[in-house]
Write a protein that holds these residues in place. Structure first.
Motif, PDB file in Angstrom:
ATOM      1  N   ILE A  19       0.849  -1.210   0.000  1.00  0.00           N
ATOM      2  CA  ILE A  19       0.000   0.000   0.000  1.00  0.00           C
ATOM      3  C   ILE A  19       0.878   1.252   0.000  1.00  0.00           C
ATOM      4  N   GLU A  20       1.925   1.213   0.821  1.00  0.00           N
ATOM      5  CA  GLU A  20       2.841   2.372   0.858  1.00  0.00           C
ATOM      6  C   GLU A  20       3.444   2.612  -0.519  1.00  0.00           C
ATOM      7  N   ALA A  21       3.836   1.531  -1.190  1.00  0.00           N
ATOM      8  CA  ALA A  21       4.492   1.663  -2.501  1.00  0.00           C
ATOM      9  C   ALA A  21       3.543   2.207  -3.573  1.00  0.00           C
ATOM     10  N   ASN A  22       2.248   1.954  -3.400  1.00  0.00           N
ATOM     11  CA  ASN A  22       1.284   2.364  -4.442  1.00  0.00           C
ATOM     12  C   ASN A  22       0.305   3.426  -3.960  1.00  0.00           C
ATOM     13  N   SER A  23       0.639   4.064  -2.847  1.00  0.00           N
ATOM     14  CA  SER A  23      -0.376   4.894  -2.186  1.00  0.00           C
ATOM     15  C   SER A  23      -0.912   6.016  -3.075  1.00  0.00           C
ATOM     16  N   SER A  24      -0.033   6.671  -3.854  1.00  0.00           N
ATOM     17  CA  SER A  24      -0.577   7.813  -4.612  1.00  0.00           C
ATOM     18  C   SER A  24      -1.570   7.336  -5.676  1.00  0.00           C
ATOM     19  N   GLU A  25      -1.266   6.204  -6.302  1.00  0.00           N
ATOM     20  CA  GLU A  25      -2.189   5.691  -7.326  1.00  0.00           C
ATOM     21  C   GLU A  25      -3.520   5.251  -6.698  1.00  0.00           C
ATOM     22  N   TYR A  26      -3.421   4.510  -5.582  1.00  0.00           N
ATOM     23  CA  TYR A  26      -4.648   4.050  -4.910  1.00  0.00           C
ATOM     24  C   TYR A  26      -5.502   5.240  -4.474  1.00  0.00           C
ATOM     25  N   LYS A  27      -4.819   6.219  -3.888  1.00  0.00           N
ATOM     26  CA  LYS A  27      -5.568   7.361  -3.368  1.00  0.00           C
ATOM     27  C   LYS A  27      -6.276   8.113  -4.495  1.00  0.00           C
ATOM     28  N   LYS A  28      -5.573   8.273  -5.605  1.00  0.00           N
ATOM     29  CA  LYS A  28      -6.156   8.996  -6.744  1.00  0.00           C
ATOM     30  C   LYS A  28      -7.420   8.271  -7.223  1.00  0.00           C
TER      31      LYS A  28
ATOM     32  N   LEU B 130      -7.772   4.976  -0.069  1.00  0.00           N
ATOM     33  CA  LEU B 130      -6.711   4.021  -0.403  1.00  0.00           C
ATOM     34  C   LEU B 130      -7.278   2.618  -0.586  1.00  0.00           C
ATOM     35  N   PHE B 131      -8.170   2.237   0.298  1.00  0.00           N
ATOM     36  CA  PHE B 131      -8.805   0.910   0.231  1.00  0.00           C
ATOM     37  C   PHE B 131      -9.638   0.799  -1.056  1.00  0.00           C
ATOM     38  N   ILE B 132     -10.435   1.811  -1.310  1.00  0.00           N
ATOM     39  CA  ILE B 132     -11.282   1.780  -2.510  1.00  0.00           C
ATOM     40  C   ILE B 132     -10.400   1.717  -3.763  1.00  0.00           C
ATOM     41  N   GLY B 133      -9.347   2.550  -3.760  1.00  0.00           N
ATOM     42  CA  GLY B 133      -8.442   2.576  -4.915  1.00  0.00           C
ATOM     43  C   GLY B 133      -7.751   1.236  -5.125  1.00  0.00           C
ATOM     44  N   ALA B 134      -7.335   0.602  -4.028  1.00  0.00           N
ATOM     45  CA  ALA B 134      -6.630  -0.688  -4.139  1.00  0.00           C
ATOM     46  C   ALA B 134      -7.557  -1.761  -4.713  1.00  0.00           C
ATOM     47  N   VAL B 135      -8.820  -1.754  -4.281  1.00  0.00           N
ATOM     48  CA  VAL B 135      -9.762  -2.764  -4.785  1.00  0.00           C
ATOM     49  C   VAL B 135     -10.058  -2.493  -6.264  1.00  0.00           C
ATOM     50  N   ILE B 136     -10.259  -1.222  -6.614  1.00  0.00           N
ATOM     51  CA  ILE B 136     -10.532  -0.897  -8.021  1.00  0.00           C
ATOM     52  C   ILE B 136      -9.345  -1.324  -8.885  1.00  0.00           C
ATOM     53  N   LYS B 137      -8.158  -0.973  -8.420  1.00  0.00           N
ATOM     54  CA  LYS B 137      -6.941  -1.275  -9.187  1.00  0.00           C
ATOM     55  C   LYS B 137      -6.766  -2.799  -9.374  1.00  0.00           C
TER      56      LYS B 137
ATOM     57  N   MET C 209     -19.415 -15.639  -1.550  1.00  0.00           N
ATOM     58  CA  MET C 209     -20.272 -15.630  -2.744  1.00  0.00           C
ATOM     59  C   MET C 209     -19.639 -14.813  -3.870  1.00  0.00           C
ATOM     60  N   HIS C 210     -18.475 -14.235  -3.593  1.00  0.00           N
ATOM     61  CA  HIS C 210     -17.745 -13.478  -4.616  1.00  0.00           C
ATOM     62  C   HIS C 210     -16.661 -14.361  -5.232  1.00  0.00           C
ATOM     63  N   ASP C 211     -16.323 -14.075  -6.498  1.00  0.00           N
ATOM     64  CA  ASP C 211     -15.227 -14.825  -7.129  1.00  0.00           C
ATOM     65  C   ASP C 211     -13.885 -14.346  -6.590  1.00  0.00           C
ATOM     66  N   SER C 212     -13.837 -13.074  -6.171  1.00  0.00           N
ATOM     67  CA  SER C 212     -12.563 -12.538  -5.680  1.00  0.00           C
ATOM     68  C   SER C 212     -12.814 -11.530  -4.572  1.00  0.00           C
ATOM     69  N   CYS C 213     -11.882 -11.516  -3.620  1.00  0.00           N
ATOM     70  CA  CYS C 213     -11.950 -10.546  -2.518  1.00  0.00           C
ATOM     71  C   CYS C 213     -10.514 -10.252  -2.101  1.00  0.00           C
ATOM     72  N   ILE C 214     -10.149  -8.983  -2.129  1.00  0.00           N
ATOM     73  CA  ILE C 214      -8.772  -8.616  -1.779  1.00  0.00           C
ATOM     74  C   ILE C 214      -8.660  -8.345  -0.283  1.00  0.00           C
ATOM     75  N   PRO C 215      -7.838  -9.116   0.431  1.00  0.00           N
ATOM     76  CA  PRO C 215      -7.565  -8.737   1.824  1.00  0.00           C
ATOM     77  C   PRO C 215      -6.638  -7.515   1.814  1.00  0.00           C
ATOM     78  N   TYR C 216      -7.041  -6.455   2.457  1.00  0.00           N
ATOM     79  CA  TYR C 216      -6.307  -5.188   2.428  1.00  0.00           C
ATOM     80  C   TYR C 216      -5.825  -4.912   3.851  1.00  0.00           C
ATOM     81  N   GLU C 217      -4.508  -4.967   4.035  1.00  0.00           N
ATOM     82  CA  GLU C 217      -3.971  -4.893   5.398  1.00  0.00           C
ATOM     83  C   GLU C 217      -3.903  -3.463   5.927  1.00  0.00           C
ATOM     84  N   VAL C 218      -4.411  -3.269   7.127  1.00  0.00           N
ATOM     85  CA  VAL C 218      -4.306  -1.949   7.754  1.00  0.00           C
ATOM     86  C   VAL C 218      -3.444  -2.054   9.015  1.00  0.00           C
ATOM     87  N   VAL C 219      -2.896  -0.914   9.426  1.00  0.00           N
ATOM     88  CA  VAL C 219      -2.036  -0.914  10.612  1.00  0.00           C
ATOM     89  C   VAL C 219      -2.940  -1.099  11.828  1.00  0.00           C
ATOM     90  N   ARG C 220      -2.672  -2.150  12.545  1.00  0.00           N
ATOM     91  CA  ARG C 220      -3.572  -2.585  13.600  1.00  0.00           C
ATOM     92  C   ARG C 220      -3.891  -1.493  14.642  1.00  0.00           C
TER      93      ARG C 220
END
Ligand code: UTP
Length: 409
Positions: free
Chosen positions: A72-81, A246-253, A368-379
Motif C-alpha cells: 500500500i505504501e508503494a502504491n499509495s498515490s495511485e490508490y488514493k487517486k 486508499l482501500f477503494i483505490g486498491a480494490v478498483i486497481k 459468494m464473490h469470485d474474488s476478494c482482496i484482503p487489504y492490510e491496515v495498521v492494527r
C-alpha cells in the motif's frame, strides 16, 4: 394479515400456539400480533435439522495473501487517486451496521450511543462520523451514509442523530433503514412468546443488511445516484477509516469484485476470523473452525499462513450484490438464553441457553464473490473494537488506542 390467514400459515409450521391468547387481547393487541406474524420469516425454521446438528458445513481451506501495508505504501498515490475519483464521482456509499444488540457491552441503549469520552462527551457514532468527515473534507464530496438499525433500537438511534445534529454531518446524506427480525425458538423448534401479544424475536444477524437495504428502497436511490461501491462496516470499531480512498483505490486497481480490511493477527490463537480461500473461493474461516495445524502453519518466510484477520469492514460492488441476492445465504443457528413466557404467563429469564436464534452473517457474502482482496491496515491505527466493558476489545482498550492516535477524550 387476517386471523384466518395467520391460522393457516401457523398450522403449516406447527406454530399454532402463537395465537393461544389471541381472544384475550384487545383489538389493537390482536392487530399487532397478526402484524408480527406477517413479518416473521417462517422459512427460517426449515433450517433446523432433525438430527440436531445445525452447523454450517465447510469446504477445504487454503491461505490467501493480502495487499500488505508495504504494497500500500508503494502504491499509495495511485490508490488514493483512484479512490478519491470514485468518491468525488459519487460512486461510493457507506453502510453502518448498527442493528446488533451489543449484549456483551451491557449498555441498555444502541451501542453507538455509548460515550467513550472521559473529560468530554464523545459517542461511538460521533467517532465514526469524525473518521468519515476526514474523507469528506479530503474529497470535497459528501459520502451517503446508510445506518442499519433494528426494530429494537431504531427510534433511539434516529432520535440520537437528530438530537446531536448528525454530529456535523450533512443530514441529507444520512439515511436509516431497519433490518428484519428472526423468531427465537426452543430446542424443539417452537417459537417462544415474550408475552401474550409479543412473539420472541431478535435482529436477523448482520447478513440481513442487503435484503433490508433493498426492501427499504434505499438501494434503488443509491443506484439512481450512481453509487457502485458499498463500504459495509461495524458500529464498534471506533478507529476504522470509512470510505477510505486508499482501500477503494486498491480494490478498483486489483479488478477484484470485493475487498476486506484485515489486520495481521497479534498471535496465532487470536480469536478472529481469517480471510482465506475455501474450495478456491474467498472465504472467512472462524477461529473456532481452524484446526491446530491451520493455526500454526507457516509460510517459507516464517509468516503465519492464515495471518490476516477481518475487522468487519468490506467493500462490495452493487452489481455483484444483486447477483448474490438471488442465492440463499447460509443461516447460522446459535444457542442463546431467550427470555420467554411460561405456562402461567410469567416472564422467565433463563441462566443458560434454552433455544436457538437464526442469523445470517455479512462475512458469508465474501464467499459468494469470485474474488476478494484482503487489504492490510495498521492494527493500532485502525482496529479498536468495543465489544466488552473491560479487558480485550473493550471500552478500556479502545480509549487507550484512541488516545494513542491523538483523539482527545
Ligand atoms: P456483533 O457480532 O459484535 O454483535 O456485531 P452485537 O449484537 O453488536 O454484540 P453482542 O454479540 O450482542 O455483544 C458486529 C456488528 O454487526 C452488527 C452490530 O451492530 C455490529 O456493528 N449487527 C449484528 C447488526 O447490525 N445486526 C445484527 O443482527 C447483528
Amino acid at each position: 394479515m387476517t386471523l384466518e390467514k395467520a391460522k393457516k400459515l401457523l398450522s403449516g409450521y406447527g406454530q399454532e400456539h402463537l395465537l393461544r391468547y389471541y381472544d384475550e387481547l384487545d383489538t389493537a393487541g390482536q392487530a399487532d400480533l397478526l402484524a408480527q406474524i406477517e413479518r416473521i420469516d417462517f422459512s427460517l425454521l426449515d433450517n433446523l435439522k432433525a438430527d440436531g446438528d445445525n452447523t454450517v458445513k465447510r469446504g477445504t481451506f487454503e491461505p490467501l495473501g493480502a495487499v500488505t501495508i508495504r504494497d500500500i505504501e508503494a502504491n499509495s498515490s495511485e490508490y488514493k487517486k483512484l479512490g478519491l475519483e470514485a468518491i468525488k464521482a459519487g460512486k461510493t456509499a457507506a453502510i453502518l451496521l448498527a442493528g446488533g444488540q451489543g449484549t456483551r457491552l451491557g449498555f441498555d441503549k444502541p451501542k453507538g450511543m455509548f460515550n467513550v469520552g472521559v473529560t468530554k462527551e464523545l459517542y461511538i457514532f460521533e467517532c465514526l462520523i469524525n473518521n468519515l468527515m476526514k474523507v469528506v473534507d479530503e474529497a470535497g464530496a459528501w459520502v451517503p451514509l446508510c445506518v442499519m438499525t433494528s426494530e429494537k433500537n431504531n427510534d433511539d438511534t434516529v432520535n440520537f442523530f437528530k438530537e446531536k445534529n448528525y454530529f456535523g454531518y450533512n443530514k441529507d446524506f444520512v439515511h436509516f433503514f431497519v433490518q428484519d427480525m428472526a423468531p427465537s425458538v426452543d430446542f424443539s423448534g417452537k417459537i417462544y412468546m415474550e408475552s401474550k401479544s409479543r412473539i420472541s424475536s431478535s435482529p436477523n444477524g448482520n447478513g440481513g443488511w442487503y435484503s433490508s437495504l433493498v426492501r427499504s428502497g434505499l438501494l434503488d436511490r443509491l443506484k439512481a445516484d450512481g453509487v457502485e461501491w458499498l463500504n459495509v462496516f461495524a458500529v464498534d470499531n471506533v478507529l476504522q477509516q470509512i470510505a477510505d480512498p486508499l482501500f477503494i483505490g486498491a480494490v478498483i486497481k486489483s479488478g477484484s469484485q470485493s475487498g476486506g480490511k484485515v489486520v495481521a493477527k497479534a498471535a496465532p490463537e487470536e480469536r478472529v476470523g481469517v480471510l482465506c480461500l475455501e474450495d478456491g473461493m474467498p472465504s472467512i474461516v472462524e477461529y473456532y473452525e481452524m484446526t491446530d495445524e491451520m493455526i500454526t502453519l507457516r509460510t517459507d518466510d516464517g509468516e503465519l499462513a492464515y495471518k490476516y484477520g477481518v475487522i468487519l469492514n468490506y467493500l462490495f460492488r452493487t452489481d455483484k450484490l444483486e447477483e448474490i441476492n438471488k442465492l440463499k445465504m447460509p443461516v447460522h443457528i446459535v444457542d442463546k438464553k431467550i427470555p420467554y413466557m411460561d405456562e402461567n404467563g410469567s416472564l422467565i429469564k433463563p441462566d443458560k441457553p434454552n433455544g436457538h436464534k437464526f442469523e445470517t452473517l455479512v462475512l458469508d457474502m465474501v464467499h459468494m464473490h469470485d474474488s476478494c482482496i484482503p487489504y492490510e491496515v495498521v492494527r493500532n491505527r485502525e482496529f479498536a473494537p468495543i465489544k466488552n466493558a473491560e479487558g480485550v476489545d473493550s471500552v478500556v482498550s479502545a480509549r487507550k488506542l484512541l488516545e494513542e492516535n491523538g483523539v482527545e477524550l
